[in-house]
Design an enzyme around this catalytic site. Structure first.
Site, PDB file in Angstrom:
ATOM      1  N   HIS A 106     -63.790  11.918  10.260  1.00  0.00           N
ATOM      2  CA  HIS A 106     -63.550  12.893   9.345  1.00  0.00           C
ATOM      3  C   HIS A 106     -63.900  14.238  10.045  1.00  0.00           C
ATOM      4  O   HIS A 106     -65.124  14.358  10.621  1.00  0.00           O
ATOM      5  CB  HIS A 106     -64.262  12.867   8.077  1.00  0.00           C
ATOM      6  CG  HIS A 106     -63.886  13.952   7.059  1.00  0.00           C
ATOM      7  ND1 HIS A 106     -62.751  14.001   6.437  1.00  0.00           N
ATOM      8  CD2 HIS A 106     -64.402  15.122   6.794  1.00  0.00           C
ATOM      9  CE1 HIS A 106     -62.477  14.941   5.487  1.00  0.00           C
ATOM     10  NE2 HIS A 106     -63.516  15.911   5.741  1.00  0.00           N
ATOM     11  N   GLU A 673     -33.531  24.316  53.686  1.00  0.00           N
ATOM     12  CA  GLU A 673     -34.094  23.089  53.905  1.00  0.00           C
ATOM     13  C   GLU A 673     -33.277  21.890  53.377  1.00  0.00           C
ATOM     14  O   GLU A 673     -33.464  21.756  52.039  1.00  0.00           O
ATOM     15  CB  GLU A 673     -35.698  23.251  53.571  1.00  0.00           C
ATOM     16  CG  GLU A 673     -36.509  22.071  54.315  1.00  0.00           C
ATOM     17  CD  GLU A 673     -36.961  21.177  53.544  1.00  0.00           C
ATOM     18  OE1 GLU A 673     -36.188  19.805  53.479  1.00  0.00           O
ATOM     19  OE2 GLU A 673     -37.919  21.154  52.796  1.00  0.00           O
ATOM     20  N   CYS A 707     -39.275  15.113  51.803  1.00  0.00           N
ATOM     21  CA  CYS A 707     -38.142  15.498  52.468  1.00  0.00           C
ATOM     22  C   CYS A 707     -37.997  14.799  53.989  1.00  0.00           C
ATOM     23  O   CYS A 707     -37.383  14.663  54.771  1.00  0.00           O
ATOM     24  CB  CYS A 707     -38.037  16.788  52.475  1.00  0.00           C
ATOM     25  SG  CYS A 707     -39.432  17.700  52.768  1.00  0.00           S
TER      26      CYS A 707
END
Length: 902
Positions: A106, A673, A707
């Site tokens: 509570h 890129e 990448c």
């Protein structure tokens, strides 16, 4: 112990998880029925663990427990019921059934504030102490014996949300776990609640939350914050219902200049100021409200309530006039050649230099103790009259820029509460997209919806570009010194570091990034990037050039490096924050303004970044963020006549299209890129242990969504079989799992469409005759998980030998012992040239191979070793232009040649 968890919400979910980690057996999870097809977090978590889940719409009828419900519960054999947060009425037959009974959380210090709106009433009553209680359930309403209580200080401006997030949520979870531990150890107390001080208040609802204006300002403030955010304290004004949020007490005693807002029943009209809405109690004291919700549900800054209200010069109070005269004396001392300092006196036209700016700032700060004043403030308000207006606004706490209202999505995850903006960021404000269009961003770990995100339209792009252009041409960004610009970027980097764990958590949620990796790489390198380029701001310089003199006169020729203007940054989804940082840091360091389009599937860290730029003091309009589709937002940026540069990371196909659009529109400067199929050549004379370790990293780092990932490994014949054996052995040790788990090695792929492409990629490899050694399938669990995969016997003509997977797929080909030139020819037989690598102990071979490899980066006896100071970019169809290093600055600068004759 055998525990039944009965409850709901993220709080219930966290308690459930922590109890299981403590070694308890949760025999059942009882939660509320699905709402609009969406399951409660507690139920979802329990189902994931295979724990029985029950979603009863009710537990009793006509005052009697439903026999079927009781039977299902009793079949579990629970020894304790734990109710972390439960909105349902649980029959006493269930409460008293277990050996140890039931315990309930509570959120108040019982016996004070019994009832369902305990947190609200703690604030409404202005309690100085708050906290929570864990008690033994009985047949009363929050009246059972106390087991445990913890308290905290309630801050003067706490709201329901801040108190809950700061203390009641995190400490409440710990408290529930501690309570169960005490029960298990037989040490749990049962302390009867005292009757003294007991209170019960009803549930706060919208209809009961109307503001009573006939009370002191502090009581009104407590009422507003006690109803913030739910249900919202409201009043009637301007013929509509207005709901107030974000209240603070104003103890200055000074009423800021503004527009009157008549409020029926209020002691005095409110005043709409640039700081917000000033309200008055019946004691004439003030409070300030920052946000207002209109009757139609729209939330606005209180300072914007009267749109189009003209900004007028402040009328100074008597005390402020005294301060103004003292400041006039400072100006007079610094400008001795000026007979009399008037409002129109210009500091710099009167002969002041930069050293005088420092003196002025320090003297005024000493005069006005506690004032935050910076050098650029003098440049922005160079006449005495403007300077006094700026000074008084600061003294009043009335920020001329205004504060940004942010509608956060708040989530409790990874043992913390994260707050994520989800709207477009344009001109320094978070706003809805045109037509209020939104889309769902998905958590790849389980496929669930994280939140709705605003979906930018063409008109939104135009607004963002206009804001960026205005900030570049007319704003203070272009007027402050390069060194001050660097200071702002350093401040931004510091803020990113302060929020590092939150940013990494968001990357894990939105992109599936493994949290421990995100801390170091996704976020860690982002911070390093901004610090690196912040240091470059005041080191961008031109040169003097000797030319043929125009005799008998002489000439001086020099070059200047200038920002290009408004830049569009289009970033991918694999490293959402890091790719943003790689481009944006250099762009801002060069003095440009920017419109950022994050990947549609991973927008959240970009939006959090936008918030941090505001906190860092980056002027409005300098940074704008537009989540949305590439075909719409990216295309409009490429076509827009006011955008002078596009920086793009993504596929070669899209890069070609962007390049074409930039050429046709206004011959924009472009850096690209693009895709890669990076070769990694492993010679027999290498350190095989290191080659295996780095070879694994070259492919599986960040789930292969990298990448520069090694798209193809060429392994010399004599070590091929041993290399493959060791790799497969290491692959089988990798733990695939939740990216937020600290021992996870491999998280989910970024989104569902990408997962499907990886499946097709591997199926094609098998079909063409490559040997699938391991992996190649989706992991059988919720979410977008793909097995780390290894192919051997890959021939040059095969699809998987030529095309990038952008996933955790290792492609291995043999080459004959000693045949260096042939393997180089095979490695270079690709239209891509982003990165490459070689492993050998022979320095001559390493130098020869690094010379011959056609790639923008060559790694020798390492891989993935990028650094903020080292230029990064590709050859051939992997693009052109550089990120990182000094070379990246040139992508965002233009060189102007100036020739004098004298």
């Amino acid at each position: 112990m055998k525990i039944a968890v009965i409850g709901q919400s993220l709080f219930g979910q966290e308690v459930y998880c922590h109890l299981r980690k403590e070694g308890h057996e949760v025999v059942g999870g009882f939660t509320v029925p699905d709402k609009d097809g969406k399951a409660d977090p507690l139920g979802l978590e329990a189902e994931k663990d295979g724990v029985p889940v029950f979603k009863f719409s009710r537990w009793r009828a006509k005052g009697q427990a439903l026999p079927d419900v009781v039977a299902k519960y009793q079949a579990l054999g629970a020894e304790l019921n734990v109710l972390p947060f439960c909105s349902q009425f649980i029959p006493m037959e269930i409460i008293n059934a277990p050996q140890h009974g039931s315990i309930i959380y509570h959120p108040s210090l019982l016996p004070r504030h019994r009832g369902a709106s305990a947190i609200n009433w703690t604030l409404i009553h202005g309690d100085k102490k708050g906290g929570f209680s864990i008690f033994w359930a009985d047949d009363g309403l929050d009246t059972g014996d106390l087991l445990l209580q913890k308290e905290c200080e309630v801050l003067p401006d706490d709201t329901v949300s801040t108190l809950y997030n700061r203390f009641l949520f995190p400490e409440g979870i710990k408290g529930m776990v501690q309570a169960v531990r005490l029960i298990a150890e037989g040490k749990a107390p049962r302390l009867p609640q005292p009757e003294e001080g007991a209170t019960y208040e009803g549930i706060q609802k919208k209809e009961t939350a109307k503001i009573n204006w006939d009370q002191p300002a502090e009581a009104i403030h407590n009422w507003i914050r006690g109803n913030d955010k739910v249900p919202g304290a409201w009043t009637e004004a301007c013929e509509q219902k207005l709901t107030f949020f974000n209240s603070t007490l104003n103890t200055s005693g000074l009423v800021p200049e503004g527009d009157a807002l008549p409020i029926p029943g209020a002691h005095r009209p409110g005043v709409v100021t640039k700081a917000g809405l000033i309200l008055f109690g019946n004691d004439d004291k003030m409070l300030l409200v920052k946000n207002i919700q209109l009757e139609d549900g729209k939330m606005i800054l209180a300072s914007n309530f009267f749109k189009g209200a003209a900004s007028s010069a402040l009328e100074l109070t008597e005390a402020e006039l005294v301060t103004a005269e003292a400041v006039r004396s400072v100006w007079q001392r610094i400008l001795p050649n000026v007979l009399e300092v008037e409002d129109s006196t210009d500091f710099f036209k009167s002969g002041a230099a930069s050293v005088d700016v420092v003196r002025l700032v320090e003297e005024v700060k000493e005069l006005c103790d506690g004032l935050e004043l910076e050098n650029e403030d003098v440049y922005m308000a160079s006449t005495f009259g403007d300077f006094i207006q700026l000074l008084v606004r600061k003294l009043r706490g009335d920020d001329e820029e205004g504060e940004c209202s942010i509608d956060y999505v708040e989530m409790a995850v990874n043992k913390r509460t994260i707050r994520i903006p989800h709207q477009l960021f344009i001109g320094g404000e978070f706003v809805d997209a045109e037509g209020a269009k939104t889309y769902e961003t998905i958590n790849p770990t389980d496929g669930s919806v994280i939140c709705q995100v605003s979906l930018a339209q063409v008109t939104d792009v135009d607004k963002a570009v206009a804001a960026a252009k205005d900030a570049f041409e007319n704003g203070r960004w272009g007027k402050i010194s390069a060194r001050d610009r660097g200071r702002l970027l350093y401040r931004l980097a510091d803020l990113m570091e302060q929020h590092q764990e939150e940013l990494a958590t968001i990357e894990a949620l939105d992109a599936g990034a493994v949290y421990t990796l995100a801390l170091k790489t996704h976020v860690g390198m982002s911070i390093q990037t901004f610090r690196y380029f912040a240091g470059w701001c005041d080191k961008i310089q031109g040169s003097t050039i000797p030319i043929n003199q125009a005799r008998p006169n002489r000439n001086l020729t020099l070059t200047r490096k200038e920002p290009v203007g408004v830049c569009g940054i289009i970033i991918p989804w694999n490293y959402p924050l890091m790719m943003l940082s790689w481009k944006t840091a250099a762009c801002l360091a060069a003095g440009n303004t920017v419109v950022i389009k994050p990947a549609q599937v991973t927008p959240l860290t970009a939006l959090k970044f936008a918030e941090l730029t505001l906190k860092a003091g980056i002027p409005k309009g300098v940074v704008n963020v537009l989540p949305g589709s590439g075909s719409l937002v990216g295309q409009r940026l490429s076509d827009h006549p006011d955008v002078r540069k596009i920086g793009f990371t993504g596929s070669t196909e899209v890069g070609k299209h962007i390049m074409k659009s930039c050429a046709i529109s206004n011959v924009k400067k472009v850096s690209l890129e693009l895709g890669g199929k990076s070769p990694l050549i492993i010679f027999a004379d290498c350190d095989l242990n290191k080659a295996v370790q780095m070879g694994m990293s070259s492919v599986f780092f960040n789930k292969g969504e990298n990448c520069i990932a090694a798209g193809r490994l060429f392994v010399e014949d004599s070590i091929h079989d041993e290399f493959v054996r060791r790799v497969v052995e290491e692959v089988r040790k990798m733990k695939v799992g939740d990216p937020l788990d600290r021992d996870t090695d491999h998280g989910p792929q970024n989104h569902h469409a990408h997962l499907m492409k990886l499946m097709e990629y591997c199926q094609r490899g098998v079909k063409e005759g490559a040997t699938l050694v391991c992996g190649g399938n989706q992991v059988p669990r919720p979410g977008f998980f793909f097995e780390p995969t290894v192919f051997t016997d890959v021939e040059d003509h095969m699809f998987i030998a030529k095309e990038e997977s952008f996933g955790p797929v290792m492609i291995i080909s043999r080459f004959a012992d000693g045949d260096v030139d042939t393997v180089l020819s095979r490695a270079n037989a690709t239209e891509f040239g982003l990165a490459s690598g070689v492993f050998t102990r022979d320095i001559n071979k390493a130098l020869y191979v690094s010379d011959k490899l056609q790639a923008g980066t060559v790694f020798v006896n390492t891989y993935n070793k990028t650094d903020v100071a080292a230029p990064f970019g590709g050859f051939k169809q992997s693009g052109f232009g550089k990120d990182l290093g000094e070379a990246a600055l040139n992508e965002y600068l233009r060189v102007k040649t100036v020739t004098f004759e004298y």
